[in-house]
Scaffold this active site. Structure first.
Site, PDB file in Angstrom:
ATOM      1  N   TYR A 150       0.854  -1.191   0.000  1.00 26.09           N
ATOM      2  CA  TYR A 150       0.000   0.000   0.000  1.00 26.09           C
ATOM      3  C   TYR A 150       0.885   1.234   0.000  1.00 26.09           C
ATOM      4  O   TYR A 150       1.879   1.294   0.729  1.00 26.09           O
ATOM      5  CB  TYR A 150      -0.901   0.026   1.247  1.00 26.09           C
ATOM      6  CG  TYR A 150      -1.683   1.323   1.325  1.00 26.09           C
ATOM      7  CD1 TYR A 150      -2.923   1.434   0.719  1.00 26.09           C
ATOM      8  CD2 TYR A 150      -1.153   2.444   1.965  1.00 26.09           C
ATOM      9  CE1 TYR A 150      -3.621   2.632   0.741  1.00 26.09           C
ATOM     10  CE2 TYR A 150      -1.843   3.639   1.987  1.00 26.09           C
ATOM     11  CZ  TYR A 150      -3.079   3.729   1.377  1.00 26.09           C
ATOM     12  OH  TYR A 150      -3.763   4.911   1.381  1.00 26.09           O
ATOM     13  N   GLU A 168      -2.857   7.783  -4.300  1.00 26.22           N
ATOM     14  CA  GLU A 168      -2.867   6.480  -3.644  1.00 26.22           C
ATOM     15  C   GLU A 168      -2.609   5.384  -4.667  1.00 26.22           C
ATOM     16  O   GLU A 168      -3.228   5.365  -5.732  1.00 26.22           O
ATOM     17  CB  GLU A 168      -4.218   6.241  -2.963  1.00 26.22           C
ATOM     18  CG  GLU A 168      -4.251   4.978  -2.124  1.00 26.22           C
ATOM     19  CD  GLU A 168      -5.649   4.705  -1.547  1.00 26.22           C
ATOM     20  OE1 GLU A 168      -6.579   4.433  -2.338  1.00 26.22           O
ATOM     21  OE2 GLU A 168      -5.791   4.761  -0.318  1.00 26.22           O
TER      22      GLU A 168
END
Ligand code: ADP
Ligand code: MG
Length: 390
Positions: free
Chosen positions: A109, A197
């Site tokens: 992530y 992101e």
């Protein structure tokens, strides 16, 4: 402002982030054609909507033939895809991204956000990606690494390396991660982003890093100087009530209640919504008409609020500093007449030219309900709503 995954990938890849090769499709046939064009033997077909959580909602699928790509795309086009991040209506699928399937060894992530406390861009990363950051923060908070970037220096190479080590990367992956981190940082800073992101950023079977998903949001107030970003706006992904209001300089957010709000100032709008709730009601919207509201603007605000069929009562609450109560009052009267209103309107005015404003309301001959304080206005609006709903 949000953009689509494929647009974010295109931007980030220009800054140096490795992404899979892919193509955009506006029809099932085109999706199948894209797969053939890309070549290979496995593709991932992805609904382009302004929301994450598409995988879990059936909006992402691994396909092995171009017919399968086409058929899956056919089930997606025109559908309202409901994910954990959308409301119950979901978001319409009108564009589909087809890309080569990657061989995934590990999902990481990576997120860049504005940390208001340190007033800096913060990087959040985890060696356990794939799931949403909110879930990750609950299920595996220890895996999250945070790092703030000094704006005067930018993201230093040693810092990026430190993060790569902390994520357990090795060998050539370290240099790849440094490139990716610096690219994301520059894209964030240079384009007035508010969020970048990559989830998942994967390590492939061969050990290389590739961004399989990408999300970017931008500061709406900076769009005037980012025309290349502004043109990526996709109105099909917005709440039509909110985009129409935005076009007229009103900031509007639709909610689920039935008391329509027309208020000046975001702070007062929030406070009014709280007072409505305290009085036992539910606001139908947040609406800030802004400073210097002309009667025409007030009429437009009425139109915006009334476009919501659930509205039973309208509460107008103006604390005029830059605004003028008499103009607002004229706008209310004009709206009442022009729009042929029949529903109760509670009006609370305070500040500049308040006496004149009250006089206009009280002598209008219209069934407007005057209120003195915010609490009084909220109580009267809720009482009027309860009389109708009863
Ligand atoms: P969302 O976050 O909206 O669910 P993603 O783009 O992250 O959508 O896709 C969901 C999952 O699908 C990813 O976590 C990844 O496991 C898989 N995936 C996405 N793109 C690819 C790809 N190109 N190759 C292989 N798997 C993929
Ligand atoms: Mg994702």
């Amino acid at each position: 402002m949000d953009i689509h995954e494929y647009q974010a990938k295109e931007i980030l890849s220009r800054f140096g982030v490795p992404v899979p090769r892919g193509g955009l499709a506006y029809s099932p046939e085109q999706a199948g054609y894209r797969a053939r064009e890309l070549g290979g033997s496995a593709w991932v077909v992805k609904a382009q909507i302004h929301s994450g959580g598409r995988g879990a909602a059936g909006g992402v699928k691994l396909c092995r033939t171009d017919e399968e790509v086409r058929d899956f795309a056919a089930t997606l086009f025109g559908r309202q895809l409901v994910t954990k991040q959308t409301d119950a209506n979901g978001k319409g699928v009108y564009r589909i991204w087809v890309e080569g399937a990657s061989d995934i060894a590990q999902e990481l992530y990576l997120g860049f956000v504005l940390d208001r406390k340190s007033e800096r861009i913060m990087i959040v990363a985890s060696a356990h990606g794939g799931m949403e950051i909110e879930d990750l923060a609950v299920s595996d908070p220890a895996s999250l690494r945070r790092m703030v970037v000094d704006p005067a220096v930018g993201l230093a190479e040693y810092q990026a390396r430190e993060l790569a080590f902390a994520l357990g990367l090795r060998g050539g992956q370290i240099a790849q991660m440094v490139t990716i981190l610096r690219a994301c940082y520059r894209a964030y800073r240079d384009l007035d982003a508010t969020m970048v992101e990559i989830n998942p950023l994967v390590i492939t079977g061969k050990g290389d890093l590739v961004a399989l998903d990408a999300k970017m949001s931008f500061d709406t107030n900076a769009l005037f100087r980012r025309p290349e970003i502004a043109e990526l706006r996709d109105r099909s992904q917005e709440d039509p009530r909110e985009s129409a209001a935005g076009d007229h300089g009103l900031s509007y957010v639709g909610l689920d209640g039935d008391i329509g709000c027309i208020i000046n100032g975001a702070g007062l709008a929030m406070a009014s919504m709280d007072m409505i709730k305290l009085a036992g009601g539910e606001p139908a919207n947040f609406l800030d008409i802004g400073g210097g509201a002309s009667p025409e603007r007030v009429v437009r605000a009425f139109r915006t609020v009334l476009a919501d069929r659930n509205v039973l009562v309208i509460l107008v609450n103006i604390f005029a500093g830059i605004n003028r109560c008499d103009w607002v009052a004229e706008g209310v009267v004009q709206a009442y007449r022009e729009l042929g209103l029949t529903l109760p309107v509670v009006v609370r005015l305070a500040g500049t030219n308040v006496e004149e404003g009250r006089r206009i309301v009280d002598t209008s001959g219209l069934p407007l309900i005057s209120a003195d304080t915010l609490a009084d206005a909220a109580a009267k609006a809720v009482a009027a709503r309860n009389r109708i709903a009863a």
